[in-house]
Design a protein around this motif. Sequence first.
Motif, PDB file in Angstrom:
ATOM      1  N   GLU A 176       0.853  -1.115   0.057  1.00 30.20           N
ATOM      2  CA  GLU A 176       0.085  -0.077  -0.050  1.00 30.20           C
ATOM      3  C   GLU A 176       0.712   1.182  -0.024  1.00 30.20           C
ATOM      4  N   THR A 205       0.662  11.380  -5.256  1.00 29.12           N
ATOM      5  CA  THR A 205       0.014  10.083  -4.887  1.00 29.12           C
ATOM      6  C   THR A 205      -0.177   9.301  -5.991  1.00 29.12           C
ATOM      7  N   ASN A 206      -0.338   9.437  -7.216  1.00 26.00           N
ATOM      8  CA  ASN A 206      -0.983   8.905  -8.170  1.00 26.00           C
ATOM      9  C   ASN A 206       0.167   7.991  -8.744  1.00 26.00           C
ATOM     10  N   ARG A 209       0.707   5.082  -6.503  1.00 25.35           N
ATOM     11  CA  ARG A 209      -0.370   4.002  -6.522  1.00 25.35           C
ATOM     12  C   ARG A 209       0.129   3.169  -7.862  1.00 25.35           C
TER      13      ARG A 209
END
Length: 242
Positions: free
Chosen positions: A63, A89-90, A93
């Motif tokens: 995660e 953040t992207n 991910r």
Amino acid sequence: MTGTHYKEEQEQELEVLKSIYPDELEELGEGEFRITVNPEEQDSSAPLVVALRIKYTPTYPEEIPEISLEILEGSLEENEHDNFYNDLTNTARDSIGMAMVFTLLSFLKDSLTTFVIERQEQRKKAEEDRIREEIEAENAKFQGTKVTVASFLEWKENFEREVAEKEKATKSLALIKKEEIRKNKLTGRQLFEQNEELAKSDATFIEEGDVTVDISLFEREVDIESEEEENSVLDLVRSSND
């Protein structure tokens, strides 16, 4: 994968990061650290230095970690800060399942470099625009308004209208003055009789003992002169007949 395995993987990544960023990395607690990031090109008039703050989550890298940005030097607008955070953040991910901090640092450094260059160019352009506007304003003081065919025709029409109005007003005033002069034109006797100053002057002469002026004498003298002129004309006519 057990919690122990996650822990070991996190510790291994942190050791690698310390070797790559010995001066930039600062440990803040267990599984938490920040790394200072400088753009490749710096703007000396508005330097920008940020730090990427990372806190491992229990199951990282399965995660994304807790991510935050700290401004160490310079400033960012709120929307600019949000754009950097969302992009990080992207990117995180997209990297789930592998150690990603180095990838995040590389992405952030490239983004900061691009941002600094663009902001510097924008500021330079704004300054150039300001200087150009000042120069154009100064030149306008000496050059006046630029004349075009449309503006010239408009000026010509206005000018001719103003001239015609002035001529009309001048003629009207001249006619009024001429009419006033015609109406107010007086004979010598009328002027004499209506001139209050002359009347006062005559009264003064009378009071001082001067000879009284009898207007009828002047009239008689004029009549005598007229009769003499008429007699002279008759004599000339008779002589010519003889």
